[in-house]
Scaffold this motif. Structure first.
Motif, PDB file in Angstrom:
ATOM      1  N   THR A   1     -57.467 -17.622 -13.091  1.00 23.03           N
ATOM      2  CA  THR A   1     -56.393 -16.660 -13.361  1.00 23.03           C
ATOM      3  C   THR A   1     -55.135 -17.002 -12.586  1.00 23.03           C
ATOM      4  N   LEU A   2     -53.997 -16.872 -13.261  1.00 26.57           N
ATOM      5  CA  LEU A   2     -52.692 -17.006 -12.621  1.00 26.57           C
ATOM      6  C   LEU A   2     -51.800 -15.878 -13.110  1.00 26.57           C
ATOM      7  N   GLN A   3     -50.805 -15.567 -12.310  1.00 25.22           N
ATOM      8  CA  GLN A   3     -49.877 -14.492 -12.651  1.00 25.22           C
ATOM      9  C   GLN A   3     -48.487 -15.063 -12.855  1.00 25.22           C
ATOM     10  N   TYR A   4     -47.942 -14.851 -14.063  1.00 18.38           N
ATOM     11  CA  TYR A   4     -46.577 -15.296 -14.343  1.00 18.38           C
ATOM     12  C   TYR A   4     -45.993 -14.451 -15.469  1.00 18.38           C
ATOM     13  N   GLY A   5     -44.743 -14.019 -15.296  1.00 18.97           N
ATOM     14  CA  GLY A   5     -44.083 -13.276 -16.358  1.00 18.97           C
ATOM     15  C   GLY A   5     -42.597 -13.121 -16.102  1.00 18.97           C
ATOM     16  N   PRO A   6     -41.853 -12.745 -17.140  1.00 20.69           N
ATOM     17  CA  PRO A   6     -40.400 -12.575 -17.015  1.00 20.69           C
ATOM     18  C   PRO A   6     -40.050 -11.285 -16.281  1.00 20.69           C
ATOM     19  N   GLY A   7     -38.948 -11.311 -15.548  1.00 21.16           N
ATOM     20  CA  GLY A   7     -38.470 -10.118 -14.857  1.00 21.16           C
ATOM     21  C   GLY A   7     -38.555 -10.249 -13.352  1.00 21.16           C
ATOM     22  N   ARG A   8     -37.907  -9.315 -12.692  1.00 21.57           N
ATOM     23  CA  ARG A   8     -37.822  -9.305 -11.233  1.00 21.57           C
ATOM     24  C   ARG A   8     -38.517  -8.065 -10.677  1.00 21.57           C
ATOM     25  N   LEU A   9     -39.218  -8.229  -9.551  1.00 23.18           N
ATOM     26  CA  LEU A   9     -39.926  -7.114  -8.935  1.00 23.18           C
ATOM     27  C   LEU A   9     -38.979  -5.961  -8.613  1.00 23.18           C
ATOM     28  N   ALA A  10     -37.749  -6.265  -8.258  1.00 29.96           N
ATOM     29  CA  ALA A  10     -36.792  -5.223  -7.893  1.00 29.96           C
ATOM     30  C   ALA A  10     -36.493  -4.277  -9.048  1.00 29.96           C
ATOM     31  N   GLN A  11     -36.759  -4.718 -10.285  1.00 26.17           N
ATOM     32  CA  GLN A  11     -36.498  -3.878 -11.451  1.00 26.17           C
ATOM     33  C   GLN A  11     -37.674  -2.981 -11.813  1.00 26.17           C
ATOM     34  N   CYS A  12     -38.825  -3.237 -11.225  1.00 21.97           N
ATOM     35  CA  CYS A  12     -40.009  -2.442 -11.544  1.00 21.97           C
ATOM     36  C   CYS A  12     -39.864  -1.028 -10.980  1.00 21.97           C
ATOM     37  N   HIS A  13     -40.155  -0.030 -11.774  1.00 17.61           N
ATOM     38  CA  HIS A  13     -40.133   1.381 -11.378  1.00 17.61           C
ATOM     39  C   HIS A  13     -38.721   1.831 -10.990  1.00 17.61           C
ATOM     40  N   ALA A  14     -37.705   1.163 -11.488  1.00 19.45           N
ATOM     41  CA  ALA A  14     -36.337   1.447 -11.070  1.00 19.45           C
ATOM     42  C   ALA A  14     -35.569   2.172 -12.167  1.00 19.45           C
ATOM     43  N   VAL A  15     -34.627   3.024 -11.747  1.00 23.17           N
ATOM     44  CA  VAL A  15     -33.669   3.588 -12.690  1.00 23.17           C
ATOM     45  C   VAL A  15     -32.830   2.444 -13.254  1.00 23.17           C
ATOM     46  N   ASN A  16     -32.523   2.520 -14.551  1.00 25.22           N
ATOM     47  CA  ASN A  16     -31.797   1.448 -15.243  1.00 25.22           C
ATOM     48  C   ASN A  16     -32.583   0.132 -15.233  1.00 25.22           C
ATOM     49  N   GLU A  17     -33.893   0.238 -15.334  1.00 25.32           N
ATOM     50  CA  GLU A  17     -34.759  -0.942 -15.400  1.00 25.32           C
ATOM     51  C   GLU A  17     -34.304  -1.859 -16.545  1.00 25.32           C
ATOM     52  N   TYR A  18     -34.309  -3.150 -16.266  1.00 29.84           N
ATOM     53  CA  TYR A  18     -33.935  -4.107 -17.309  1.00 29.84           C
ATOM     54  C   TYR A  18     -34.699  -5.404 -17.124  1.00 29.84           C
ATOM     55  N   VAL A  19     -34.689  -6.219 -18.175  1.00 32.24           N
ATOM     56  CA  VAL A  19     -35.162  -7.593 -18.097  1.00 32.24           C
ATOM     57  C   VAL A  19     -34.082  -8.485 -18.678  1.00 32.24           C
ATOM     58  N   GLU A  20     -33.888  -9.620 -18.074  1.00 32.68           N
ATOM     59  CA  GLU A  20     -32.902 -10.567 -18.581  1.00 32.68           C
ATOM     60  C   GLU A  20     -33.455 -11.265 -19.818  1.00 32.68           C
ATOM     61  N   ILE A  21     -32.670 -11.285 -20.872  1.00 34.08           N
ATOM     62  CA  ILE A  21     -33.120 -11.876 -22.134  1.00 34.08           C
ATOM     63  C   ILE A  21     -33.535 -13.332 -21.955  1.00 34.08           C
ATOM     64  N   GLN A  22     -32.793 -14.077 -21.141  1.00 33.20           N
ATOM     65  CA  GLN A  22     -33.113 -15.494 -20.976  1.00 33.20           C
ATOM     66  C   GLN A  22     -34.469 -15.683 -20.301  1.00 33.20           C
ATOM     67  N   GLN A  23     -34.789 -14.824 -19.337  1.00 35.81           N
ATOM     68  CA  GLN A  23     -36.115 -14.916 -18.707  1.00 35.81           C
ATOM     69  C   GLN A  23     -37.211 -14.669 -19.735  1.00 35.81           C
ATOM     70  N   TYR A  24     -36.974 -13.709 -20.624  1.00 35.19           N
ATOM     71  CA  TYR A  24     -37.952 -13.405 -21.671  1.00 35.19           C
ATOM     72  C   TYR A  24     -38.142 -14.594 -22.604  1.00 35.19           C
ATOM     73  N   ILE A  25     -37.053 -15.190 -23.053  1.00 34.41           N
ATOM     74  CA  ILE A  25     -37.148 -16.356 -23.945  1.00 34.41           C
ATOM     75  C   ILE A  25     -37.808 -17.528 -23.235  1.00 34.41           C
TER      76      ILE A  25
END
Length: 420
Positions: free
Chosen positions: A381-405
């Protein structure tokens, strides 16, 4: 590989639209899962996506208390007493030409949005602005879950046949402690390798800390504060215990080292006691979380913690006769992946092929479902995914489209390289 990357760029608007639709599904947990959850809204949408992609197997797996109870008894894992009405995991399988398999795990539940007025955009609007997709769960972790599904679609769009079986596990109740993945593992879901798609911000997580939540309670004798010497202050006794636990933490700091993780630690997060400044309190309690490293065990941590509390009690005339009460109310085991395992090398190679640079390998002080797939399901098992920990559980949570792609590119490359 070049043709695949070009195809992904050509279809990126389609892949983003699928993520927008999932973010627009309200799937939040209620009271950390104790009051239930709305995951069904997302699972129903994902079922339509799996059907469109031609999954050979689509299965609903309801969460039940008996499985959580069995998991607690066997593995010290699981969070009882949750409301499981209309809450189920959703699994999909896409067979390929070879025998090898890979499973992508993602939780469809999110935290509640809180006060909507604090958000720049509707938290369930799926608004895209300046290269960022805003919404509850966009980062944590609908982007990772959808990226794994879109990796399958990307291979289909490029006309590339799957070289092995790709499995998707969309699980519930992760924000309540991970019950969804625990049910999946207890029911035998597994593969030759697993990727947990939590946000890692272009880093590969190969280890995380375990945790035990403790509650310590002391009793005293309540009297008027003017008669303090005739009473026993339960808060004073808790303070003594806190200092004893600090000594235990210091000892751990000097004893345990890990190349990817911080030392074991304890944090007192809640203290409850007393009714008024004019009354000596006859009760006090603390709630705290102990984080510990791979190599340490649940039984060891509970024993050392309890011993530290009771040794402190032995040195106090009141506590010696009125023993503190120690209880455990939530646990999660640590996770560690052997860096010499072939899956680690294949992931690193796939990352490099997909986006042209090396991936840093790190550890995480926070736990997640990686522990379940490694420790209970027994999968690399390994853990990898798009997004930043600082955005988790945050108001105005977002993910950068480029990280997703980029995650879609990495996952698609990984499917090809691992399964062949």
């Amino acid at each position: 590989m070049t043709d695949l990357m070009k195809s992904i760029e050509a279809h990126r608007d389609d892949y983003v639209e699928h993520l927008v639709k999932l973010v627009q599904c309200d799937t939040h947990d209620i009271d950390h899962g104790i009051g239930g959850g709305l995951e069904k809204n997302g699972q129903e949408y994902l079922r339509t996506v799996f059907e469109e992609l031609g999954a050979s197997r689509i299965k609903e797996d309801p969460l039940t208390e008996d499985v959580i109870t069995a998991c607690r008894e066997k593995y010290h894992e699981g969070n009882p007493g949750h409301d499981y009405k209309d809450r189920y995991n959703l699994y999909a399988s896409f067979p390929g030409t070879g025998e090898k398999s890979i499973l992508f795990d993602g939780h469809v539940d999110s935290m509640p949005a809180g006060n909507h007025d604090n958000w720049l955009h509707d938290p369930y609007g799926g608004v895209i602005e300046a290269g960022k997709l805003y919404g509850v769960g966009a980062c944590d972790m609908k982007a990772g879950l959808m990226a794994s599904i879109m990796a399958v679609k990307a291979l289909q769009d490029a006309g590339i046949e799957l070289p092995g079986t790709v499995k998707i596990a969309s699980v519930c109740d992760e924000e309540g402690g991970g019950n969804g993945s625990l049910v999946a593992a207890m029911h035998g879901e597994k593969a030759d390798a697993v990727v947990v798609c939590e946000p890692t911000d272009y880093e590969l997580i190969a280890a995380h800390m375990g945790w035990v939540f403790f509650k310590v309670e002391t009793e005293g004798i309540a009297v008027h504060s003017g008669l303090k010497l005739k009473g026993v202050n339960a808060i004073d006794k808790i303070i003594k215990i806190i200092h004893a636990l600090e000594e235990m933490e210091h000892r751990w700091l000097l004893t345990y080292k890990h190349p990817l993780l911080p030392p074991p630690s304890g944090n007192v997060g809640v203290i409850t006691g007393g009714d008024a400044g004019s009354t000596v309190p006859d009760y006090c309690s603390i709630q705290l979380c102990v984080h510990y490293q791979p190599g340490m065990t649940y039984d060891q941590v509970v024993k050392e913690f309890t011993d530290a509390v009771m040794l402190c009690a032995d040195g106090d005339a009141w506590l010696r006769e009125h023993r503190p009460k120690v209880s455990v109310y939530q646990t999660g085991n640590p996770f560690e992946m052997d860096l010499a395992h072939p899956f680690v090398k294949v992931f690193r190679d796939s990352f490099r092929e997909a986006i042209g640079r090396e991936v840093p390998i790190v550890g995480s002080p926070a736990g997640c479902d990686s522990r379940t797939w490694r420790n209970i399901a027994g999968c690399p098992t390994l853990q990898y995914g798009p997004g930043r920990l600082a955005q988790c559980h945050a108001v105005n949570e977002y993910v950068e489209i480029q990280q997703y792609i980029d995650a879609i590119k990495i996952y698609a490359s990984l499917i090809l390289n691992w399964c062949k």
